[in-house]
Every structure is written in structure tokens, then in C-alpha cells.
Design a protein around this motif. Structure first.
Motif, PDB file in Angstrom:
ATOM      1  N   VAL A   1     -46.097 -40.909 -65.360  1.00 52.72           N
ATOM      2  CA  VAL A   1     -46.553 -41.125 -63.988  1.00 52.72           C
ATOM      3  C   VAL A   1     -45.393 -41.154 -62.995  1.00 52.72           C
ATOM      4  CG1 VAL A   1     -47.671 -42.781 -62.437  1.00 52.72           C
ATOM      5  CG2 VAL A   1     -48.648 -42.325 -64.688  1.00 52.72           C
ATOM      6  N   LEU A   2     -44.319 -41.911 -63.296  1.00 55.72           N
ATOM      7  CA  LEU A   2     -43.241 -42.083 -62.330  1.00 55.72           C
ATOM      8  C   LEU A   2     -42.498 -40.781 -62.016  1.00 55.72           C
ATOM      9  CD1 LEU A   2     -41.764 -44.053 -60.517  1.00 55.72           C
ATOM     10  CD2 LEU A   2     -40.247 -44.610 -62.419  1.00 55.72           C
ATOM     11  N   PRO A   3     -42.051 -40.001 -63.012  1.00 54.16           N
ATOM     12  CA  PRO A   3     -41.402 -38.721 -62.681  1.00 54.16           C
ATOM     13  C   PRO A   3     -42.309 -37.789 -61.885  1.00 54.16           C
ATOM     14  CG  PRO A   3     -40.977 -39.311 -64.963  1.00 54.16           C
ATOM     15  CD  PRO A   3     -42.014 -40.267 -64.456  1.00 54.16           C
ATOM     16  N   SER A   4     -43.599 -37.794 -62.198  1.00 51.92           N
ATOM     17  CA  SER A   4     -44.547 -36.958 -61.447  1.00 51.92           C
ATOM     18  C   SER A   4     -44.645 -37.417 -60.000  1.00 51.92           C
ATOM     19  CB  SER A   4     -45.927 -37.023 -62.104  1.00 51.92           C
ATOM     20  OG  SER A   4     -45.884 -36.604 -63.447  1.00 51.92           O
ATOM     21  N   ALA A   5     -44.659 -38.728 -59.800  1.00 48.69           N
ATOM     22  CA  ALA A   5     -44.722 -39.271 -58.444  1.00 48.69           C
ATOM     23  C   ALA A   5     -43.470 -38.908 -57.654  1.00 48.69           C
ATOM     24  CB  ALA A   5     -44.889 -40.792 -58.494  1.00 48.69           C
ATOM     25  N   VAL A   6     -42.308 -39.004 -58.278  1.00 49.97           N
ATOM     26  CA  VAL A   6     -41.045 -38.657 -57.615  1.00 49.97           C
ATOM     27  C   VAL A   6     -41.042 -37.179 -57.245  1.00 49.97           C
ATOM     28  CG1 VAL A   6     -38.552 -38.442 -57.917  1.00 49.97           C
ATOM     29  CG2 VAL A   6     -39.729 -40.482 -58.749  1.00 49.97           C
ATOM     30  N   PHE A   7     -41.478 -36.328 -58.179  1.00 52.61           N
ATOM     31  CA  PHE A   7     -41.464 -34.882 -57.941  1.00 52.61           C
ATOM     32  C   PHE A   7     -42.341 -34.500 -56.746  1.00 52.61           C
ATOM     33  CE2 PHE A   7     -43.503 -30.729 -58.630  1.00 52.61           C
ATOM     34  CZ  PHE A   7     -42.376 -29.909 -58.600  1.00 52.61           C
ATOM     35  N   VAL A   8     -43.566 -34.998 -56.705  1.00 53.82           N
ATOM     36  CA  VAL A   8     -44.489 -34.655 -55.620  1.00 53.82           C
ATOM     37  C   VAL A   8     -44.018 -35.243 -54.291  1.00 53.82           C
ATOM     38  CG1 VAL A   8     -46.868 -34.885 -54.776  1.00 53.82           C
ATOM     39  CG2 VAL A   8     -46.436 -34.377 -57.179  1.00 53.82           C
ATOM     40  N   SER A   9     -43.413 -36.433 -54.316  1.00 51.69           N
ATOM     41  CA  SER A   9     -42.872 -37.024 -53.085  1.00 51.69           C
ATOM     42  C   SER A   9     -41.762 -36.156 -52.512  1.00 51.69           C
ATOM     43  CB  SER A   9     -42.346 -38.430 -53.368  1.00 51.69           C
ATOM     44  OG  SER A   9     -43.382 -39.316 -53.648  1.00 51.69           O
ATOM     45  N   ILE A  10     -40.859 -35.704 -53.374  1.00 56.53           N
ATOM     46  CA  ILE A  10     -39.761 -34.842 -52.921  1.00 56.53           C
ATOM     47  C   ILE A  10     -40.309 -33.519 -52.396  1.00 56.53           C
ATOM     48  CG2 ILE A  10     -37.723 -33.550 -53.672  1.00 56.53           C
ATOM     49  CD1 ILE A  10     -37.170 -35.816 -55.657  1.00 56.53           C
ATOM     50  N   LEU A  11     -41.280 -32.955 -53.096  1.00 53.89           N
ATOM     51  CA  LEU A  11     -41.904 -31.702 -52.658  1.00 53.89           C
ATOM     52  C   LEU A  11     -42.542 -31.862 -51.283  1.00 53.89           C
ATOM     53  CD1 LEU A  11     -42.709 -28.789 -53.364  1.00 53.89           C
ATOM     54  CD2 LEU A  11     -44.783 -29.711 -54.429  1.00 53.89           C
ATOM     55  N   THR A  12     -43.224 -32.983 -51.073  1.00 52.04           N
ATOM     56  CA  THR A  12     -43.852 -33.256 -49.779  1.00 52.04           C
ATOM     57  C   THR A  12     -42.808 -33.391 -48.680  1.00 52.04           C
ATOM     58  OG1 THR A  12     -45.657 -34.420 -50.905  1.00 52.04           O
ATOM     59  CG2 THR A  12     -45.408 -34.812 -48.542  1.00 52.04           C
ATOM     60  N   ALA A  13     -41.708 -34.049 -48.994  1.00 51.38           N
ATOM     61  CA  ALA A  13     -40.636 -34.220 -48.008  1.00 51.38           C
ATOM     62  C   ALA A  13     -40.066 -32.880 -47.575  1.00 51.38           C
ATOM     63  CB  ALA A  13     -39.529 -35.097 -48.595  1.00 51.38           C
ATOM     64  N   PHE A  14     -39.866 -31.976 -48.528  1.00 50.53           N
ATOM     65  CA  PHE A  14     -39.295 -30.678 -48.192  1.00 50.53           C
ATOM     66  C   PHE A  14     -40.314 -29.745 -47.542  1.00 50.53           C
ATOM     67  CE2 PHE A  14     -35.955 -31.919 -51.234  1.00 50.53           C
ATOM     68  CZ  PHE A  14     -34.850 -31.647 -50.438  1.00 50.53           C
ATOM     69  N   LEU A  15     -41.599 -30.030 -47.718  1.00 50.95           N
ATOM     70  CA  LEU A  15     -42.628 -29.260 -47.026  1.00 50.95           C
ATOM     71  C   LEU A  15     -42.780 -29.703 -45.575  1.00 50.95           C
ATOM     72  CD1 LEU A  15     -45.536 -28.978 -49.623  1.00 50.95           C
ATOM     73  CD2 LEU A  15     -44.200 -27.101 -48.662  1.00 50.95           C
ATOM     74  N   MET A  16     -42.567 -30.992 -45.341  1.00 51.62           N
ATOM     75  CA  MET A  16     -42.854 -31.564 -44.037  1.00 51.62           C
ATOM     76  C   MET A  16     -42.004 -30.973 -42.929  1.00 51.62           C
ATOM     77  SD  MET A  16     -42.815 -35.527 -42.840  1.00 51.62           S
ATOM     78  CE  MET A  16     -41.152 -35.457 -42.220  1.00 51.62           C
ATOM     79  N   GLY A  17     -40.689 -30.881 -43.159  1.00 53.68           N
ATOM     80  CA  GLY A  17     -39.796 -30.363 -42.130  1.00 53.68           C
ATOM     81  C   GLY A  17     -40.087 -28.929 -41.747  1.00 53.68           C
ATOM     82  N   PRO A  18     -40.050 -27.977 -42.705  1.00 48.25           N
ATOM     83  CA  PRO A  18     -40.355 -26.582 -42.373  1.00 48.25           C
ATOM     84  C   PRO A  18     -41.757 -26.385 -41.811  1.00 48.25           C
ATOM     85  CG  PRO A  18     -39.281 -26.732 -44.510  1.00 48.25           C
ATOM     86  CD  PRO A  18     -39.595 -28.131 -44.090  1.00 48.25           C
ATOM     87  N   LEU A  19     -42.727 -27.174 -42.302  1.00 45.61           N
ATOM     88  CA  LEU A  19     -44.092 -27.051 -41.800  1.00 45.61           C
ATOM     89  C   LEU A  19     -44.167 -27.421 -40.321  1.00 45.61           C
ATOM     90  CD1 LEU A  19     -46.977 -26.380 -42.700  1.00 45.61           C
ATOM     91  CD2 LEU A  19     -47.305 -28.795 -43.221  1.00 45.61           C
TER      92      LEU A  19
END
Length: 276
Positions: free
Chosen positions: A62-80
Motif C-alpha cells: 500500500v505505502l509504495p503505491s501511495a507514494v508513486f501515485v502522489s508523485i505522479l499527481t504532483a508532476f501532472l498538476m504543474g504541466p496540466l
């Protein structure tokens, strides 16, 4: 790490976890409030919640998956935000709704297929269930946040003052901004098992909101917010363990009460009358 001060292992783990989580979140809370991106707290927490749900569905930790999706969301937010030319808060609102929908979908799917995923730890946290490695990870990311703030303090100050003017002045705004988003995403994902996704927003906003009532500069807020957060969080952990109370909700209540008290006695509430 603090065994020499707190011999009780359960108490020691709880205090250590709350110490590092509150310190890192408080430092970030100053950036979040001063950059007017308060919505990032619940967006990132639900991104981590969605990541944990998806990971559990496919049989991953659960924890590595949560970290991965959080980082992905962070990198999507700026360019979006840049490409759609929308305000950051609007982008955060869209991402929040999306992540919430993903989390609910996979939890419902697991319940329907009989996988029996317990989402309560991600929603409300469980500070006494952490492994030693998770506490070390919190300590490491907190140190990275502190180092990042020291190295890029001038750039951050310029961005907070006026993002566009900072770009005109030649400051590399995007790398610093994306770095802040990355740190927030990792800190949120690592803190969710401690206080839960529903309460983490308190740690990401309230310490800076309390410090703002008494500080006139961002530098002073960077000092006061972590001090307040550490005192409140460690107190909440100790009282919660001693009296068998839920640590996360108890600490959130203390934060809220302290904020109300800070607003009541804040020098910024004083009204100055000028004689004509």
C-alpha cells in the motif's frame, strides 16, 4: 532513535512518527499557505489514498503505491495547469475529484470481489502500526525538505512574492515549483498511515495559519510553525497512548483549538483608529 529517552517502544514509535511528520508538514504548510495552494493538501492525500487502494487491488504494498501515485499527481498538476491555462486551485479540484473517484471505485470493487481491503488505516491513520523503516523514511524526507528550503530560500521568497516577476527576474520558477510539489507529494504519502487522509489537511495548513497570527515575515513563520506543530503533535501522541485515545483525531482537535485561541489573541486583530 529516541529509545534512550522513551523506553516504551509503542510510545517511542508514536512520538518519533508524529515528530517527523509534524516537522515536515509544518515546513511545507508555510509554503502551501503563502503560495495560496491550500487545496493541495486534500488533493495529495486523496491521491495517496487512491494509490494505496489501487496497489491493494493489484496485490502491491500500500505505502509504495501511495507514494508513486502522489508523485505522479504532483508532476501532472504543474504541466496540466500550464497547458490548460487554469488556476492551480481549479486543477487541484479536478485532480481531487478524479483521485477520490478512483479510490472509491477500487475499494468498492474489492468489497464486491471479497478481497476485504480495510481502508480505515488510510482514512484515519494508525500511528502505532508503523514499521521502523517508515519512520526512517519520514526522517529522511523531513531532512530533504529542510535542506531544500535552505538552498532555495531566496527563489522561494521571490516566487511567493510574485511568480511572474520572479520569472522576469531570471529565476527558474518551474524547477523550484515542481520540487515543492514533489516534496509535498512524498511527505503526504508517508504521513497518511500516521494521521490518515481525512485529517492530514490539518497538518498541512493549521501550523502555518497559527504562526501567521504572530509572525510578520515568512522566515519567522518557518521557525514558529514547526515548533508549534512538534509540540502539539508530540503532546497528542503521548496523551493518546497514555489514555487510549485516537492519536490523529486528538492531535487535530488540539490544533483546531490552538488555532481558535491564536486568532483570539492575535495582534493582527487589533484595530487601529486614526484621528482625523
Amino acid at each position: 532513535m529516541l529509545e534512550f529517552l522513551i523506553p516504551n517502544n509503542v510510545m517511542c514509535h508514536a512520538v518519533e512518527a508524529m515528530l517527523f511528520a509534524s516537522l515536515g508538514c509544518a515546513l511545507l504548510s508555510v509554503l502551501i499557505t503563502q503560495m495560496n495552494i491550500s487545496s493541495i493538501g486534500f488533493t495529495m492525500s486523496h491521491a495517496a489514498f487512491a494509490g494505496g487502494s489501487v496497489g491493494a487491488f493489484f496485490g502491491y504494498a500500500v505505502l509504495p503505491s501511495a507514494v508513486f501515485v502522489s508523485i505522479l499527481t504532483a508532476f501532472l498538476m504543474g504541466p496540466l495547469s500550464d497547458r490548460t491555462r487554469m488556476h492551480t486551485d481549479t486543477t487541484l479540484g479536478v485532480l481531487f475529484g478524479t483521485m477520490m473517484a478512483v479510490a472509491i471505485f477500487f475499494i468498492a470493487l474489492m468489497q464486491g470481489t471479497g478481497k476485504g481491503f480495510d481502508a480505515s488505516s488510510l482514512l484515519y491513520g494508525n500511528v502505532i502500526s508503523l514499521y521502523r523503516e517508515e519512520i526512517y523514511a519520514l526522517a529522511v524526507i523531513t531532512c530533504i525538505i529542510l535542506i531544500f528550503l535552505i538552498i532555495f530560500y531566496k527563489e522561494i521568497t521571490a516566487i511567493v512574492f510574485h511568480k511572474r516577476l520572479a520569472e522576469i527576474a531570471g529565476i527558474q520558477v518551474k524547477p523550484v515549483y515542481y520540487g515543492i510539489l514533489f516534496l509535498i507529494s512524498v511527505m503526504v504519502a508517508l504521513s497518511i498511515p500516521i494521521v490518515g487522509g481525512l485529517l492530514l489537511y490539518v497538518w498541512l495548513v493549521t501550523p502555518a495559519a497559527i504562526a501567521y497570527q504572530f509572525c510578520n515575515t515568512m522566515r519567522n513563520m518557518f521557525i514558529m510553525a514547526p515548533v508549534v506543530a512538534v509540540i502539539v503533535s508530540v503532546t497528542g501522541a503521548i496523551c493518546g497512548i497514555l489514555y487510549s485515545l485516537p492519536v490523529g483525531p486528538l492531535t487535530a482537535v488540539i490544533f483546531s483549538g490552538l488555532f481558535v485561541g491564536a486568532v483570539a489573541v492575535s495582534p493582527k486583530r487589533k484595530i487601529v483608529f486614526h484621528n482625523n
